[in-house]
Every structure is written in structure tokens, then in C-alpha cells.
Scaffold this motif. Structure first.
Motif, PDB file in Angstrom:
ATOM      1  N   ALA A 154      11.710  36.311  44.403  1.00 26.50           N
ATOM      2  CA  ALA A 154      13.119  36.029  44.555  1.00 26.50           C
ATOM      3  C   ALA A 154      13.526  35.969  46.163  1.00 26.50           C
ATOM      4  CB  ALA A 154      14.009  37.548  43.968  1.00 26.50           C
ATOM      5  N   LEU A 155      12.723  36.322  46.886  1.00 27.10           N
ATOM      6  CA  LEU A 155      12.723  36.469  47.620  1.00 27.10           C
ATOM      7  C   LEU A 155      11.575  35.326  48.359  1.00 27.10           C
ATOM      8  CD1 LEU A 155      13.509  39.725  49.106  1.00 27.10           C
ATOM      9  CD2 LEU A 155      14.864  38.374  49.337  1.00 27.10           C
ATOM     10  N   ALA A 156      10.721  35.333  47.719  1.00 22.84           N
ATOM     11  CA  ALA A 156       9.783  34.234  48.067  1.00 22.84           C
ATOM     12  C   ALA A 156      10.737  33.043  47.903  1.00 22.84           C
ATOM     13  CB  ALA A 156       8.354  34.560  47.219  1.00 22.84           C
ATOM     14  N   GLU A 157      11.316  32.792  47.245  1.00 24.39           N
ATOM     15  CA  GLU A 157      12.326  31.381  45.410  1.00 24.39           C
ATOM     16  C   GLU A 157      13.200  31.793  46.958  1.00 24.39           C
ATOM     17  OE1 GLU A 157      11.831  29.398  43.065  1.00 24.39           O
ATOM     18  OE2 GLU A 157      10.680  30.455  42.077  1.00 24.39           O
ATOM     19  N   VAL A 158      13.745  31.705  47.456  1.00 28.34           N
ATOM     20  CA  VAL A 158      14.734  31.880  48.350  1.00 28.34           C
ATOM     21  C   VAL A 158      14.255  31.094  49.883  1.00 28.34           C
ATOM     22  CG1 VAL A 158      16.460  32.749  50.419  1.00 28.34           C
ATOM     23  CG2 VAL A 158      16.637  33.614  47.497  1.00 28.34           C
ATOM     24  N   VAL A 159      13.150  32.049  50.862  1.00 27.11           N
ATOM     25  CA  VAL A 159      12.305  31.282  51.417  1.00 27.11           C
ATOM     26  C   VAL A 159      11.620  29.780  52.100  1.00 27.11           C
ATOM     27  CG1 VAL A 159      10.530  31.511  52.961  1.00 27.11           C
ATOM     28  CG2 VAL A 159      12.572  33.425  52.282  1.00 27.11           C
ATOM     29  N   VAL A 160      11.136  29.869  50.123  1.00 26.49           N
ATOM     30  CA  VAL A 160      10.378  28.140  49.598  1.00 26.49           C
ATOM     31  C   VAL A 160      11.892  27.133  50.115  1.00 26.49           C
ATOM     32  CG1 VAL A 160       9.733  26.745  48.639  1.00 26.49           C
ATOM     33  CG2 VAL A 160       8.224  28.977  48.989  1.00 26.49           C
ATOM     34  N   ASP A 161      12.629  27.536  49.212  1.00 25.42           N
ATOM     35  CA  ASP A 161      14.214  26.861  49.133  1.00 25.42           C
ATOM     36  C   ASP A 161      14.958  26.410  50.627  1.00 25.42           C
ATOM     37  OD1 ASP A 161      13.172  26.563  46.715  1.00 25.42           O
ATOM     38  OD2 ASP A 161      15.578  27.715  45.920  1.00 25.42           O
ATOM     39  N   LEU A 162      14.494  27.396  51.692  1.00 25.75           N
ATOM     40  CA  LEU A 162      15.756  27.058  52.587  1.00 25.75           C
ATOM     41  C   LEU A 162      14.081  26.369  53.817  1.00 25.75           C
ATOM     42  CD1 LEU A 162      17.409  30.809  52.961  1.00 25.75           C
ATOM     43  CD2 LEU A 162      18.460  28.418  52.767  1.00 25.75           C
ATOM     44  N   THR A 163      13.625  27.076  53.718  1.00 28.43           N
ATOM     45  CA  THR A 163      12.493  26.307  54.543  1.00 28.43           C
ATOM     46  C   THR A 163      11.831  24.584  54.321  1.00 28.43           C
ATOM     47  OG1 THR A 163      10.837  27.013  53.379  1.00 28.43           O
ATOM     48  CG2 THR A 163      11.124  27.775  55.529  1.00 28.43           C
ATOM     49  N   TRP A 164      12.355  24.500  52.424  1.00 24.06           N
ATOM     50  CA  TRP A 164      12.063  22.679  51.675  1.00 24.06           C
ATOM     51  C   TRP A 164      13.383  22.287  52.723  1.00 24.06           C
ATOM     52  CZ3 TRP A 164       9.194  19.381  49.463  1.00 24.06           C
ATOM     53  CH2 TRP A 164       9.244  18.640  48.800  1.00 24.06           C
ATOM     54  N   PHE A 165      14.646  22.577  52.405  1.00 22.17           N
ATOM     55  CA  PHE A 165      15.533  22.251  53.081  1.00 22.17           C
ATOM     56  C   PHE A 165      15.931  22.111  54.659  1.00 22.17           C
ATOM     57  CE2 PHE A 165      20.023  22.058  55.025  1.00 22.17           C
ATOM     58  CZ  PHE A 165      20.347  21.158  54.520  1.00 22.17           C
ATOM     59  N   ILE A 166      15.369  22.491  55.281  1.00 21.76           N
ATOM     60  CA  ILE A 166      15.080  22.743  57.192  1.00 21.76           C
ATOM     61  C   ILE A 166      13.646  21.376  56.950  1.00 21.76           C
ATOM     62  CG2 ILE A 166      14.281  23.914  58.952  1.00 21.76           C
ATOM     63  CD1 ILE A 166      16.266  26.151  57.769  1.00 21.76           C
ATOM     64  N   GLU A 167      12.964  21.712  56.663  1.00 20.76           N
ATOM     65  CA  GLU A 167      12.371  20.531  56.497  1.00 20.76           C
ATOM     66  C   GLU A 167      12.277  19.423  56.329  1.00 20.76           C
ATOM     67  OE1 GLU A 167       8.076  21.426  56.150  1.00 20.76           O
ATOM     68  OE2 GLU A 167       7.941  23.256  57.547  1.00 20.76           O
ATOM     69  N   GLY A 168      13.527  19.208  55.848  1.00 19.31           N
ATOM     70  CA  GLY A 168      13.354  17.867  54.369  1.00 19.31           C
ATOM     71  C   GLY A 168      14.821  17.545  55.223  1.00 19.31           C
ATOM     72  N   ALA A 169      15.272  17.870  56.837  1.00 17.82           N
ATOM     73  CA  ALA A 169      16.986  17.833  56.608  1.00 17.82           C
ATOM     74  C   ALA A 169      17.051  16.510  58.021  1.00 17.82           C
ATOM     75  CB  ALA A 169      17.867  18.703  57.197  1.00 17.82           C
ATOM     76  N   ASP A 170      17.047  15.467  57.653  1.00 17.74           N
ATOM     77  CA  ASP A 170      17.546  14.294  59.190  1.00 17.74           C
ATOM     78  C   ASP A 170      18.418  14.792  59.969  1.00 17.74           C
ATOM     79  OD1 ASP A 170      19.837  14.131  57.525  1.00 17.74           O
ATOM     80  OD2 ASP A 170      18.789  12.234  57.424  1.00 17.74           O
ATOM     81  N   ASP A 171      18.472  14.239  60.989  1.00 15.58           N
ATOM     82  CA  ASP A 171      18.987  14.455  62.186  1.00 15.58           C
ATOM     83  C   ASP A 171      20.826  14.727  61.902  1.00 15.58           C
ATOM     84  OD1 ASP A 171      17.415  14.863  63.564  1.00 15.58           O
ATOM     85  OD2 ASP A 171      16.779  12.525  64.875  1.00 15.58           O
TER      86      ASP A 171
END
Length: 90
Positions: free
Chosen positions: A14-31
Motif C-alpha cells: 500500500a505504501l509503495a503504491e502511494v510513493v509511486v503515485d506521488l512521485t509519478w505525479f511530481i515527475e510529470g507535473a509541469d511548471d
């Protein structure tokens, strides 16, 4: 929620899913969605925590992430999952 109806087989999963989801979002976020300096700080924070895991914890997390990558149908996200261990110090 009882253990028989849990959506994830373990807390680590569950925590791996959360970390991956958050990092996926952050890495894909534009300015426009996120300040890039804040994004870098957040990702560095994740990498710092990952770097402090014991060998056993690291192995457990790697196994979960490998399983997630194997089950992922989105090719871009699957590539992200496969690159995650190297990118975050695992």
C-alpha cells in the motif's frame, strides 16, 4: 476494513503504491501545476528515505515495485516503475 477485504496484500504494498503515485505525479507535473524547485525537493526527500532503508526493507520494496511493473498496462508508467529503483537509490 478487515484483513479479508484489504485492497493491498501488505502495508508495504500500500505504501509503495502511494510513493509511486506521488512521485509519478511530481515527475510529470509541469511548471503550471507545481513549482519545479518544490518538485525537486520532494523527490530528493523520497530518495533520502529510500537510501536509509535496510537491505531487507529495500528488498521487500523492490519486490513490490517489480510486481507492480509486471502488472502495469500503461507502457510509460511501467517504464517509470522499472526505472524507479535506480532513480530513487534502491
Amino acid at each position: 476494513m478487515s484483513d479479508t477485504t484489504a485492497a493491498y496484500p501488505s502495508l508495504v504494498h500500500a505504501l509503495a503504491e502511494v510513493v509511486v503515485d506521488l512521485t509519478w505525479f511530481i515527475e510529470g507535473a509541469d511548471d503550471e501545476r507545481m513549482d519545479q524547485d518544490d518538485a525537486v525537493k520532494a523527490l530528493e526527500g523520497v530518495a533520502a528515505v529510500m537510501g536509509q532503508l535496510s537491505a531487507g526493507q529495500r528488498g521487500e520494496l523492490l519486490a513490490v515495485i517489480e510486481g507492480m511493473a509486471g502488472a502495469e498496462t500503461d507502457p510509460r508508467r511501467r517504464a517509470f516503475l522499472r526505472d524507479f529503483p535506480e532513480g530513487f537509490g534502491l
